[in-house]
Design a protein around this motif. Structure first.
Motif: not given
Length: 344
Positions: A101-111, A121-127
């Protein structure tokens, strides 16, 4: 070989704004590096510390990798450096995580840089793929108002055995694909008439939208048409490769992509269809699906394949879709192309 899977992201409004900002800054930094390279006539040596941009260090490093790749390719082919415009951002495989149910990656916010979880939407096939395959880069892009994560992953190509049945395939407009096997089986794939009718409807709709100056709606319609065409090519290529497997085909012969548009007969009413139908995409879909099935793909010169009689070698022009030779040989014009490609 590399295959790309797609995951639909479901960001909040705040996350949408952050993704838009990140993708725009990513493209801007790549273009800045390329501008610097042009001015210096050499690719500069840069680090994440020397590249000034509101991006995580991982993204800055990837910007440099992308810019260097583009610069080296333009030098090799002696072409002009492109200016990238389409918003995108790319993370290497050490900087993102795919979960239920998620994809996590680094983002730059508030310095500061924070690894952010974006609902998806992460299907079981992708997992299953993430657990069993080596993943490549994560590419975030925007299609219309939708955000999509594209992840490349490696699959091992089966060992190809060249002995066995052979299949020749002719690609065209009125009939998207005709396949003939060395065992004598013939099959027609797709519906060219339906394809042309569908594209004409899209074109007519865009013409009306153009008069109304609805530019966003025109872009949405064009994207929808491309998705429909891509889906048709996926279905045709899957059917072809499935039949090849059933018939014990070990080699598929296709027309050389560089000459396929020139060899295809056209007319004024077909001209729009010809230049909007991607022979290249269909051929590439067949190629990678065949590779996964352990089938070799060979490209042959398509010159005169729709004119040459396979029995006597005489060249004749077909009457509409019927090909008749003075030696008595007769067949469908598109099937003739496939037969000649098979024996080339």
């Amino acid at each position: 070989m590399k295959i790309t899977m797609q995951i639909k992201l479901q960001p909040t409004k705040e996350e949408m704004a952050l993704l838009d900002f990140t993708m725009q800054e990513y493209i801007s930094l790549v273009n800045d590096i390329l501008d610097y390279a042009i001015a210096s006539d050499i690719m500069p040596r840069l680090t994440s510390k020397t590249m000034i941009a509101p991006l995580p260090s991982a993204l800055k490093a990837q910007c440099y990798v992308d810019a260097k790749s583009i610069y080296n390719k333009t030098l090799k082919h002696k072409s002009r450096l492109p200016v990238l415009k389409k918003p995108v951002a790319i993370w290497n495989n050490q900087n993102y995580t795919i979960g239920d149910g998620y994809v996590a990656f680094p983002l730059f916010a508030n310095n500061k840089t924070t690894k952010t979880k974006i609902a998806a939407i992460v299907p079981q096939r992708v997992l299953d793929i993430t657990a069993t395959h080596k993943l490549g880069t994560l590419r975030i892009t925007k299609k219309g108002d939708k955000y999509v994560a594209q992840i490349a992953y490696e699959v091992e190509e089966p060992t190809i055995k060249v002995d066995g049945n052979v299949m020749g395939i002719d690609l065209g407009i009125k009939c998207p694909a005709v396949a003939v096997t060395s065992s004598g089986k013939t099959k027609f794939y797709g519906n060219g008439r339906q394809n042309k009718q569908k594209r004409r409807k899209f074109a007519a709709k865009r013409k009306k939208l153009g008069k109304a100056k609805k530019l966003k709606a025109i872009k949405k319609s064009r994207n929808k048409e491309q998705r429909w065409m891509t889906d048709q090519d996926h279905k045709i290529s899957r059917a072809i490769v499935n039949d090849a497997v059933v018939n014990g085909v070990k080699t598929i012969k296709l027309e050389e992509l560089s000459g396929i548009r020139q060899s295809a007969r056209t007319s004024r009413k077909n001209n729009h269809s010809l230049h909007n139908w991607s022979f290249y995409r269909l051929a590439k879909f067949i190629e990678y699906k065949a590779a996964l099935a352990g089938i070799e793909v060979v490209y042959v010169n398509p010159a005169y394949t729709s004119q040459t009689c396979p029995c006597c070698g005489k060249r004749n022009h077909a009457n509409d879709r019927n090909y008749v030779c003075s030696c008595g040989y007769h067949t469908h014009r598109d099937r003739l192309g496939a037969v000649n490609i098979l024996t080339a």
